[in-house]
Enzyme design. Structure first.
Site, PDB file in Angstrom:
ATOM      1  N   HIS A 132      87.321  -4.230  82.375  1.00  0.00           N
ATOM      2  CA  HIS A 132      86.651  -5.496  82.031  1.00  0.00           C
ATOM      3  C   HIS A 132      87.733  -6.577  81.977  1.00  0.00           C
ATOM      4  O   HIS A 132      88.893  -6.281  81.659  1.00  0.00           O
ATOM      5  CB  HIS A 132      86.012  -5.312  80.650  1.00  0.00           C
ATOM      6  CG  HIS A 132      85.143  -6.427  80.166  1.00  0.00           C
ATOM      7  ND1 HIS A 132      85.655  -7.602  79.669  1.00  0.00           N
ATOM      8  CD2 HIS A 132      83.799  -6.540  80.077  1.00  0.00           C
ATOM      9  CE1 HIS A 132      84.648  -8.377  79.281  1.00  0.00           C
ATOM     10  NE2 HIS A 132      83.513  -7.772  79.522  1.00  0.00           N
ATOM     11  N   LYS A 184      77.757  -4.292  70.320  1.00  0.00           N
ATOM     12  CA  LYS A 184      77.262  -3.259  71.249  1.00  0.00           C
ATOM     13  C   LYS A 184      76.894  -1.979  70.503  1.00  0.00           C
ATOM     14  O   LYS A 184      76.388  -1.041  71.086  1.00  0.00           O
ATOM     15  CB  LYS A 184      78.316  -2.955  72.314  1.00  0.00           C
ATOM     16  CG  LYS A 184      78.627  -4.150  73.228  1.00  0.00           C
ATOM     17  CD  LYS A 184      79.553  -3.751  74.345  1.00  0.00           C
ATOM     18  CE  LYS A 184      80.268  -4.917  74.977  1.00  0.00           C
ATOM     19  NZ  LYS A 184      79.428  -5.804  75.751  1.00  0.00           N
ATOM     20  N   CYS A 204      81.880  -9.140  84.335  1.00  0.00           N
ATOM     21  CA  CYS A 204      83.256  -9.396  83.877  1.00  0.00           C
ATOM     22  C   CYS A 204      84.210  -8.347  84.442  1.00  0.00           C
ATOM     23  O   CYS A 204      85.108  -7.846  83.726  1.00  0.00           O
ATOM     24  CB  CYS A 204      83.351  -9.437  82.352  1.00  0.00           C
ATOM     25  SG  CYS A 204      82.378 -10.741  81.625  1.00  0.00           S
TER      26      CYS A 204
HETATM   27  N1  PLP Z   1      85.405  -4.370  77.338  1.00  0.00           N
HETATM   28  C1  PLP Z   1      84.263  -3.847  77.824  1.00  0.00           C
HETATM   29  C2  PLP Z   1      84.325  -2.554  78.575  1.00  0.00           C
HETATM   30  C3  PLP Z   1      83.051  -4.520  77.643  1.00  0.00           C
HETATM   31  O1  PLP Z   1      81.933  -4.016  78.155  1.00  0.00           O
HETATM   32  C4  PLP Z   1      83.050  -5.744  76.930  1.00  0.00           C
HETATM   33  C5  PLP Z   1      81.798  -6.511  76.763  1.00  0.00           C
HETATM   34  O2  PLP Z   1      80.999  -6.632  77.667  1.00  0.00           O
HETATM   35  C6  PLP Z   1      84.253  -6.219  76.417  1.00  0.00           C
HETATM   36  C7  PLP Z   1      85.415  -5.516  76.651  1.00  0.00           C
HETATM   37  C8  PLP Z   1      84.334  -7.498  75.644  1.00  0.00           C
HETATM   38  O3  PLP Z   1      83.698  -7.374  74.422  1.00  0.00           O
HETATM   39  P1  PLP Z   1      83.505  -8.668  73.489  1.00  0.00           P
HETATM   40  O4  PLP Z   1      82.986  -9.751  74.403  1.00  0.00           O
HETATM   41  O5  PLP Z   1      82.502  -8.233  72.497  1.00  0.00           O
HETATM   42  O6  PLP Z   1      84.810  -9.008  72.914  1.00  0.00           O
END
Ligand code: PLP
Length: 414
Positions: A131, A234, A372
């Site tokens: 991500h 999540k 993302c």
């Molecule tokens: N990493 C992964 C694998 C994710 O799916 C996400 C959210 O979609 C994130 C990081 C980022 O999480 P947050 O936006 O809650 O900080």
């Protein structure tokens, strides 16, 4: 998934759906079929009520008030830290820094750990399936230090090539950052093996646990990594909550990232001494209600049992994968044998956004886009996919509704 799931009794969704008020609503005159839990999970009444009771009964700042309300708020806020420590298998509560989510947790490691450690010629290793939250902070740190970013490759089916990952752990690599579960492919990475390979070479490891914490039992001690990041929204918790777990020796050595109230021991104009971890990293008034809610979310998930959640979602994944595979022209991205209940796909001749928009009109909420994960989209040579992500509160009937809606949409688009 990683844990053996066959011995446990799956959850009957009928027993839990009533806990999630939003699941009862309609969209566009149709019953909501929520298949976007990898984006944001739905929130049970227990969490909504915990947040509500904080504001109704003990809204006060933490740590600084001597009055009853402040004491109750502090107890609930710090109680959430105890619950989260047990949930992820931490040695001590002090190893958990509260953050606004995974993004902030990874940035904290980037600026407080990586920045002071790296010099020109050093490298950080990530994987092709990360991500942006586990790519961009490292790029920013590389720009400042002269370090470089290395990328471990994946197969066409969306599995990390472990041998290549291990080969890439060369002496200039000072940190490896990899996801536990891919948010696009669902792939569950062999994190123990990866963390062990890092440890054997004296390389620090950070795991992005955003998509693992809601779906499988966690034990950071057993995994053996240095840092583990999770995000509350999540895993049935409120938005704006997250945790960085780190080995105590790292937290002791790392300088603070943000300065301000709550994180100090003594301040004078000559200099400041800092509080012990984790408070050293929690400047300012935190998201108190959010963490009270996250504590309730942990109670809720623990009450159901993470093994049962995993087993339930594996059954749903198998059912949905079988149904989707029968849709003409549909290609699934991510077919690793160990995967979480995330299915990314495209249908020949249809744009991902068109599919998702038209599914929404049928009441089916899925995500479309790059998720993302631009570099992963580049690997597959597509700009976007549609992603259906399932949770223990979804039912086989909802999967059927999704497949029917997809058939309707296909006819309209083709
Ligand atoms: N990493 C992964 C694998 C994710 O799916 C996400 C959210 O979609 C994130 C990081 C980022 O999480 P947050 O936006 O809650 O900080």
């Amino acid at each position: 998934m990683t844990a053996p799931t066959s011995r446990v009794q799956p959850i009957d969704p009928a027993t839990v759906r009533g806990d999630f008020p939003v699941l009862a609503r309609q969209v566009h005159g149709k019953p909501l079929t929520y298949l976007d839990s990898a984006n944001t999970g739905q929130t049970p009444n227990a969490v909504i009520e915990a947040v509500d009771s904080y504001y109704r009964q003990f809204n006060a700042n933490v740590a600084r008030a001597v009055h009853q309300l402040g004491d109750e708020a502090t107890t609930a806020y710090e109680g959430a830290r105890d619950k989260l420590a047990a949930f992820i298998g931490a040695n001590t509560r002090e190893e958990l820094v509260f953050t606004s989510g995974t993004t902030q947790a990874i940035n904290l490691v980037a600026y407080s750990y990586a920045l002071p450690h790296l010099k020109p010629g050093d490298a950080i290793l990530v994987t092709q399936m990360e991500h942006h939250a586990n790519i961009v902070p490292w790029q920013l740190v590389c720009e400042r230090t002269g370090a470089t970013l290395k990328v471990a490759p994946i197969t066409e089916s969306g599995e990390l090539i472990v041998d290549e990952f291990v080969k890439a752990l060369t002496p200039e690599v000072k940190l490896a950052a990899f996801t536990h579960v891919s948010n696009v492919l669902g792939t569950v990475n062999p994190v123990r093996e990866l963390a062990k390979a890092c440890r054997q070479r004296g390389i620090a490891s950070l795991i992005d646990g955003s998509q693992a914490a809601p779906h499988l039992p966690l034990d950071v001690k057993a995994i053996g990594c240095d840092f583990y990041a999770i995000t509350g929204h999540k895993m049935a918790g409120p938005t704006g909550t997250g945790v960085l777990w780190a080995r105590r020796e790292h937290l002791d050595a790392m300088p603070p990232f943000f300065g301000g109230g709550e994180m100090i021991r003594e301040v004078s104009f000559e200099g400041t001494t800092f509080a012990d971890p984790p408070h050293k990293f929690e400047a300012g008034t935190p998201n108190i209600s959010g963490f009270v809610g996250l504590g309730a979310a942990v109670d809720y998930l623990t009450g159901l049992g993470m093994e049962r959640i995993a087993a339930t979602e594996q059954e749903l994944l198998a059912y949905a994968t079988e149904k989707l595979s029968a849709v003409p022209g549909l290609r699934i991205f991510g077919t690793a044998p160990h995967k979480a209940a995330v299915i990314s796909f495209l249908i020949e001749g249809a744009h991902a956004h068109d599919l998702a928009t038209m599914l929404d009109l049928q009441g089916v909420a899925v995500r479309s886009g790059h998720h993302c994960a631009h570099p992963l989209m580049q690997f597959y040579g597509v700009p976007a996919t549609v992603r259906a992500s399932l949770a223990f509160y979804n039912t086989p009937e909802e999967v059927d509704r999704f497949i029917e809606a997809l058939a309707t949409v296909r006819k309209l688009l083709m």
